[in-house]
Enzyme design. Sequence first.
Site, short mmCIF file in Angstrom:
data_model
loop_
_atom_site.label_atom_id
_atom_site.label_comp_id
_atom_site.label_asym_id
_atom_site.label_seq_id
_atom_site.Cartn_x
_atom_site.Cartn_y
_atom_site.Cartn_z
CE LYS A 26 -1.85 1.65 3.93
NZ LYS A 26 -1.68 3.11 4.02
CG ASN A 27 2.73 2.40 3.49
OD1 ASN A 27 1.62 2.92 3.44
ND2 ASN A 27 3.22 1.88 4.60
NE ARG A 129 0.42 9.20 10.78
CZ ARG A 129 0.10 8.28 9.85
NH1 ARG A 129 -0.13 8.62 8.63
NH2 ARG A 129 0.04 7.01 10.18
CG ASP A 314 2.26 0.56 9.94
OD1 ASP A 314 1.64 1.26 10.75
OD2 ASP A 314 2.46 0.93 8.77
#
Length: 442
Positions: A26-27, A129, A314
Amino acid sequence: MGLTSDEIIINGGRPLKGRIEVRGAKNLATKAMVAALLGQSTSLLRNVPNISDVRVVAGLLALHGVQITKGDTPGDYYLDPSRVESAHMADIDAHAGSSRIPILFCGPLLHRLGEAFIPDLGGCRIGDRPIDFHLDALRKFGAVVEKLPSGIRMTAPNGLHGADIELPYPSVGATEQVLLTSVLAEGTTELKNAAIEPEIMDLIAILQKMGAIINVEPNRVIFIEGVEELHGYKHSAIFDRNEAASWAAAALATEGDIFVGGARQEEMMTFLNIFRKVGGAFEIEDDGIRFYHPGGELKPVVIETDVHPGFMTDWQQPLVVALTKANGVSTIHETVYENRFGFTDALNKMGADIVVYKDGLEGYKRRVARRDFEQAAVITGPTPLKGADVEVPDLRGGFSHLIAALTAEGQSTVSNVGIISRGYEDFIGKLRQLGADFVFEA
């Protein structure tokens, strides 16, 4: 009340066994799709996961005139940027949802159109963030940033030029921003304290394929020589090491045996070391990694999350569930995000003994320097988990709740599971492949 499409009922206590495949990260995939904006010809990205974050980026690219066509092979995306145009902020806001991806459109759009708009940014509720790193970097390239009530407008009246940038923290997102902006900027850019995650290296490989000149130096320094034009690329996305680690943790917590096809040793070495120290076993094959519980007691560990090559933030959330079964006290120092232990409330509700220290813990012989915002979680085990009704708080925490429900004695209802589809392709189908006992209505 009946089951909704955002709930799953799980009957726990059954080991997960079998083989699943992980596709592209995904990243990386979402950032590689944005990079296609920089090219003058069509790009082909392979191994793209079928997840909601990819669909969000595809929608945003379409709003800007990028033509996206799926290839005959699943996971193949053709991206034609030849007709890039401006998009209305309201349309961008509607398509972006909770994603923070639009910030990465800024550099490429400034190059292509001379302006960019981004709405208020969302994302998982795991910390502030701030996007200040991004905005500061873009200003150094020559962007003029105007903050509006509905979002941020940027222009580049004099074009973008190379800059000397030192990040206060090796932020993955800010590093991606600098890379995507600098490759077409006039002159040379020096980026200090850059993130060097495998997904960053894969993005650099893509940009080099497009015609960029990028040198990765020791000590987190990257030099980028701006070029006048880039072309499309052909690239297969690196595997998703976060998903691989999540299924590994599920195998350990459920006393199961899962072969994760597509996983590779090199990018997971730090995780594999901890997995082995906890008491898990693995076997490396050419086409993936087998993760399994070999029997016997699990052991407590001390983990400090960090940027690559450290232990990824993560990775800690799914592994926490397995640590509730370890015989002793485990401690996790979370040094990357300041609010990442919210998911443990549900685990305690299920019978875990997890204490979160919101101001962290003082410790000796730390590998990672203590940070002002860090938190710590102390997990005392073994504590058998019991079924409960829980709500998914964020992406990785949500997968942890799935693992907890699969491990627990009795029945659990996990709601808000749609968040999990942001980063886990067909997780329902994979649970079926692995023999989980559950009910889900799509």
